[in-house]
Design an enzyme around this catalytic site. Sequence first.
Site, PDB file in Angstrom:
ATOM      1  N   ARG A  15       0.839  -1.200   0.000  1.00 36.85           N
ATOM      2  CA  ARG A  15       0.000   0.000   0.000  1.00 36.85           C
ATOM      3  C   ARG A  15       0.876   1.253   0.000  1.00 36.85           C
ATOM      4  NH1 ARG A  15      -3.644  -1.646   5.129  1.00 36.85           N
ATOM      5  NH2 ARG A  15      -1.642  -2.614   5.679  1.00 36.85           N
ATOM      6  N   GLU A 118      -5.843   4.455  13.748  1.00 41.06           N
ATOM      7  CA  GLU A 118      -6.787   3.519  14.366  1.00 41.06           C
ATOM      8  C   GLU A 118      -7.495   4.067  15.602  1.00 41.06           C
ATOM      9  OE1 GLU A 118      -2.837   2.531  16.388  1.00 41.06           O
ATOM     10  OE2 GLU A 118      -3.502   3.055  14.360  1.00 41.06           O
ATOM     11  N   ASP A 270      -3.011  -7.268  14.973  1.00 44.43           N
ATOM     12  CA  ASP A 270      -2.420  -5.932  15.013  1.00 44.43           C
ATOM     13  C   ASP A 270      -2.398  -5.378  16.428  1.00 44.43           C
ATOM     14  OD1 ASP A 270      -1.477  -5.254  12.511  1.00 44.43           O
ATOM     15  OD2 ASP A 270      -3.405  -4.547  11.787  1.00 44.43           O
TER      16      ASP A 270
END
Length: 370
Positions: A15, A118, A270
């Site tokens: 990405r 996040e 994660d």
Amino acid sequence: MLIGVPKEIKNHEYRVGMAPASVREAIKHGHEVMVETNAGEGIGVSDAEYAKIGAQVIDSAEEIFARAEMVVKVKEPQAGERAMLREEQILFTYLHLAPDPEQTKDLVASGAVCIAYETVTSPYGGLPLLAPMSKVAGRMAIQAGAYCLEHPHGGLGMLLGGVPGVDPAKVVILGAGVVGTHATHIAVGMGADVWVVDRSPEAIENHWRQFGRSTNSVFSTDDAIERHVVEADLVIGGVLIPGAEAPKLVTAQMVKNMKPGAVIVDVAIDQGGCCETSRATTHAEPTYIVDDVVHYCVANMPGGVPRTSTYALNNVTLPHIIELAGKGYRQALKDNRWLRDGLNVYQGKITQREVAHDLGYEYHDPESVI
């Protein structure tokens, strides 16, 4: 503001922090953007395409980090990148600090202003910068699980949806949030026997309204988790406590009691994973086996579909990039309480309550430090 976009260097991470459309928007707003050479290669974008819209194509990450006022990435900075951060430089990316004391220590030492995708919130609720990747990871989790259930990959040798006259696989999804909802979509579409476990009555009610009798919903207790995990052919771990380490819902003993060849896909990896036997893996070596149970614990699952993931992520990060660049970090964080929730490390101070609690740092309220 001078914005820098380095090439991602985490294992099999393709990405990119800003796609050409995002770079073009930033330039339109009067900012300069540096993009490291080949940063867009994984999504099929050449250096020439970035240069055509006015980006500076830079040969090295060192120059990006040395010059940029704000660094925009996708994954947490690796050790070599952390060493290049400097005081008051803005780092805008996923961080997932709670299970990562080494990264946290380095970011504190850097003096940088570290804003984590996040933990940015929204006036409408939820975690809008995490949600797109949770959607991707939820959908990928079923694909990965179906693949791992094949016998050549260590699994039971089951087709997820079965065939007429043969039972489908039992899929147990821990968490009815964004990951769980999108995993359910794919699992139902593939014909699996789907069980979704959550501790929130509201989440269970929402799940029922969305999926009806096509799935089974279960209120989360230790007894319910143990019973369904042990019976499962495929377990998807999709639980999340924002900013904090994931709760260990699946014990090592439960794993021992699962069927040989069953599969666990721990999307929560994660944040440390929701299974006691989980440890982070990579796209290069995605699985390992504990007590005859296949574990798939890739920490950057959406990196496997970088084109879809990059554009989905850019859709939600771009407004914040523009705001930070346009106002500067102090004013942007003062004006936008939702963005301020994303501030994890500020000039040597931990400003995210769950990270401070989990890693033993003193917590500093973001409003008080900026």
